[in-house]
Design a protein around this motif. Structure first.
Motif, PDB file in Angstrom:
ATOM      1  N   LEU A 300       2.560  57.733  32.709  1.00 28.89           N
ATOM      2  CA  LEU A 300       3.293  58.902  33.198  1.00 28.89           C
ATOM      3  C   LEU A 300       2.728  59.203  34.582  1.00 28.89           C
ATOM      4  O   LEU A 300       1.547  59.505  34.732  1.00 28.89           O
ATOM      5  CB  LEU A 300       3.092  60.111  32.282  1.00 28.89           C
ATOM      6  N   VAL A 302       2.747  61.562  37.752  1.00 26.71           N
ATOM      7  CA  VAL A 302       3.097  62.949  38.081  1.00 26.71           C
ATOM      8  C   VAL A 302       2.811  63.231  39.553  1.00 26.71           C
ATOM      9  O   VAL A 302       1.726  62.930  40.056  1.00 26.71           O
ATOM     10  CB  VAL A 302       2.314  63.943  37.198  1.00 26.71           C
ATOM     11  N   VAL A 321       5.667  67.888  38.819  1.00 25.87           N
ATOM     12  CA  VAL A 321       5.080  69.051  38.152  1.00 25.87           C
ATOM     13  C   VAL A 321       4.167  69.702  39.189  1.00 25.87           C
ATOM     14  O   VAL A 321       3.017  69.292  39.352  1.00 25.87           O
ATOM     15  CB  VAL A 321       4.287  68.685  36.889  1.00 25.87           C
ATOM     16  N   ILE A 326       0.728  73.923  37.127  1.00 28.60           N
ATOM     17  CA  ILE A 326      -0.430  73.464  36.358  1.00 28.60           C
ATOM     18  C   ILE A 326      -1.499  74.547  36.342  1.00 28.60           C
ATOM     19  O   ILE A 326      -2.138  74.808  35.315  1.00 28.60           O
ATOM     20  CB  ILE A 326      -0.974  72.147  36.954  1.00 28.60           C
ATOM     21  N   LYS A 334       3.967  71.120  29.974  1.00 29.38           N
ATOM     22  CA  LYS A 334       4.984  70.113  30.325  1.00 29.38           C
ATOM     23  C   LYS A 334       4.400  68.708  30.266  1.00 29.38           C
ATOM     24  O   LYS A 334       5.006  67.785  29.716  1.00 29.38           O
ATOM     25  CB  LYS A 334       5.519  70.382  31.730  1.00 29.38           C
ATOM     26  N   ILE A 335       3.214  68.554  30.848  1.00 33.98           N
ATOM     27  CA  ILE A 335       2.610  67.219  30.889  1.00 33.98           C
ATOM     28  C   ILE A 335       2.228  66.762  29.490  1.00 33.98           C
ATOM     29  O   ILE A 335       2.438  65.591  29.122  1.00 33.98           O
ATOM     30  CB  ILE A 335       1.395  67.231  31.839  1.00 33.98           C
ATOM     31  N   LYS A 336       1.697  67.671  28.676  1.00 32.69           N
ATOM     32  CA  LYS A 336       1.359  67.300  27.294  1.00 32.69           C
ATOM     33  C   LYS A 336       2.585  66.812  26.545  1.00 32.69           C
ATOM     34  O   LYS A 336       2.527  65.837  25.792  1.00 32.69           O
ATOM     35  CB  LYS A 336       0.751  68.505  26.576  1.00 32.69           C
ATOM     36  N   LEU A 339       3.532  63.203  27.816  1.00 33.71           N
ATOM     37  CA  LEU A 339       2.584  62.099  27.744  1.00 33.71           C
ATOM     38  C   LEU A 339       2.914  61.123  26.617  1.00 33.71           C
ATOM     39  O   LEU A 339       3.070  59.919  26.854  1.00 33.71           O
ATOM     40  CB  LEU A 339       1.158  62.641  27.583  1.00 33.71           C
ATOM     41  N   LEU A 344      -2.024  58.890  32.180  1.00 30.02           N
ATOM     42  CA  LEU A 344      -1.594  59.800  33.247  1.00 30.02           C
ATOM     43  C   LEU A 344      -2.111  59.348  34.611  1.00 30.02           C
ATOM     44  O   LEU A 344      -3.286  59.029  34.774  1.00 30.02           O
ATOM     45  CB  LEU A 344      -2.093  61.223  32.960  1.00 30.02           C
ATOM     46  N   ALA A 346      -1.768  60.795  38.715  1.00 26.78           N
ATOM     47  CA  ALA A 346      -1.297  61.937  39.509  1.00 26.78           C
ATOM     48  C   ALA A 346      -1.480  61.657  40.995  1.00 26.78           C
ATOM     49  O   ALA A 346      -2.437  60.987  41.407  1.00 26.78           O
ATOM     50  CB  ALA A 346      -2.051  63.213  39.128  1.00 26.78           C
ATOM     51  N   LEU A 361      -6.471  69.697  34.179  1.00 25.99           N
ATOM     52  CA  LEU A 361      -5.984  68.996  32.987  1.00 25.99           C
ATOM     53  C   LEU A 361      -7.132  68.449  32.148  1.00 25.99           C
ATOM     54  O   LEU A 361      -7.063  68.423  30.909  1.00 25.99           O
ATOM     55  CB  LEU A 361      -5.037  67.872  33.404  1.00 25.99           C
TER      56      LEU A 361
END
Length: 389
Positions: A300, A302, A321, A326, A334-336, A339, A344, A346, A361
């Motif tokens: 993922l 981001v 995001v 955050i 949202k990220i959880k 996933l 992850l 970023a 995070l």
């Protein structure tokens, strides 16, 4: 010397014509124009503030102008640094500025200092000039300029800008306050974003720089009421001006010498604290490209920049995001939810905000990898079609 001996200062026929609109002003006249010709002004910086300032000081007929800067002209400067041009991109800013000044007024003597102003050179560079104008954009140099002006008893014409707002005043003039009366202590490092991070309306430094030029000319001429003791605040979105009164603080520390201003502003300490923090895993943009080329099925990716930055350009296969989401917790959820066992990654513009996001995070139990250099590195090294900003 703001009260020069004008008996040796002469205007030639070309100068009488050039400055005719000054000469017919009773507050200026021939004597005032001679004062301008005899005066010397040092401008620290040739960026957004220094550009209009230098143009108008040259046009006004200031006889000697010094310029301190060590940077080169960049394409991103064109939006606001109007003394430079597309043809001077890649050249030293001081050389670009000198060329433009002499196009406006060949009578100006222009002194160039291709150096970073420091505690070691500030007094020597500033001492020969009547007025010092601060066109810098960082706290260590502002404190340095202020303290050097106090030690040398020079007026300090100050301006600052951020996004849509600007400030201007005159420090250390005729017993008035200095910069330390406005800011006794510097803010924590990183608290105030730079223009590169926060942005700035290109027209804004034009206005503030012209106000600085106006105050400089008034000081030289000895006319009008300066901004000493008054902080002028400008809001360009609302087109409003307001003033705050400034007074010398009777218990402020006495400035006796120049110090280490990086240390005073906490920059080495902040860097050491950051270095002591557990390092986040990182990857290069080349490694990110390889992951994307292989389908990125296990990842993922981001982008934590702001939506308006996302509109400028994006890396394919990423989801947005923003960091503020955050920080307030909404983005964490949202990220959880996205996933689902993926790894992850970023990124942001240059890597700073994404590192901050990953730190938040991590506290929520989510590990991730930061992209070094962010989308700026992607644009430079992988895909030049992605706009660099």
């Amino acid at each position: 010397m703001l009260n020069p001996d004008l008996t040796t200062v002469q205007l030639n026929q070309e100068e009488y014509e050039r400055y005719s609109r000054h000469l017919i002003l009773p507050e200026v006249g021939v004597e005032g124009q001679k004062k301008l010709k005899a005066a010397s002004v040092l401008c620290i910086g040739t960026g957004g503030l220094g550009s209009p300032l230098l143009l108008y000081l040259a046009a006004a007929g200031v006889g000697r102008i010094g310029i301190v800067d060590f940077d080169v002209v960049d394409a991103s400067n064109m939006q606001r640094q109007v003394i430079h041009s597309t043809s001077t991109i890649g050249k030293l800013k001081i050389e670009s500025a000198k060329h433009r000044i002499h196009e406006i007024n060949p009578h100006c003597q222009v002194d160039l200092y291709n150096a970073r102003l420091s505690s070691e050179n500030a007094l020597e560079i500033m001492e020969p000039y009547d007025v010092i104008v601060d066109g810098t954009d960082n706290f260590p140099t502002r404190y340095l300029v202020n303290d050097a002006c106090v030690l040398l008893n020079k007026p300090n014409v100050y301006g600052s800008i951020f996004r849509f707002e600007g400030q201007a005043t005159v420090f250390n003039y005729e017993g008035g306050p200095n910069y330390r009366d406005l800011y006794p202590e510097p803010p924590p490092p990183g608290l105030v974003p730079s223009c590169a991070e926060g942005g700035v309306l290109g027209i804004l430094p034009g206005l503030i720089g012209v106000i600085q030029a106006t105050e400089t000319v008034k000081i030289i001429l000895g006319v009008g009421t300066t901004l000493s003791g008054r902080l002028l605040l400008y809001d360009s979105l609302n087109m409003s001006f307001r003033e705050l009164k400034l007074r010398p603080n009777p218990v402020r520390p006495v400035i006796e010498k120049l110090i280490d201003y990086q240390e005073f502003c906490g920059i080495p300490q902040a860097a050491a604290a950051k270095a002591a923090e557990p390092q986040l895993p990182e990857m290069t943009v080349q490694e990110l490209k390889q992951i994307l080329d292989n389908g990125a099925e296990d990842y993922l990716i981001v982008d934590v920049r702001n939506p308006h930055e996302w509109e400028i350009g994006k890396i394919p296969g990423t989801v947005l995001v923003p960091l503020p989401e955050i920080e307030n917790g909404d983005g964490v959820g949202k990220i959880k939810s996205m996933l689902n066992g993926h790894k992850l990654i970023a990124h942001c513009k240059m890597g700073g905000r994404s590192a901050k996001a990953l730190g938040i995070l991590k506290e929520e139990g989510i590990e991730g990898i930061n992209v070094k250099g962010g989308i700026a590195a992607w644009s430079e090294q992988i895909d030049p079609s992605v706009p660099k900003y």
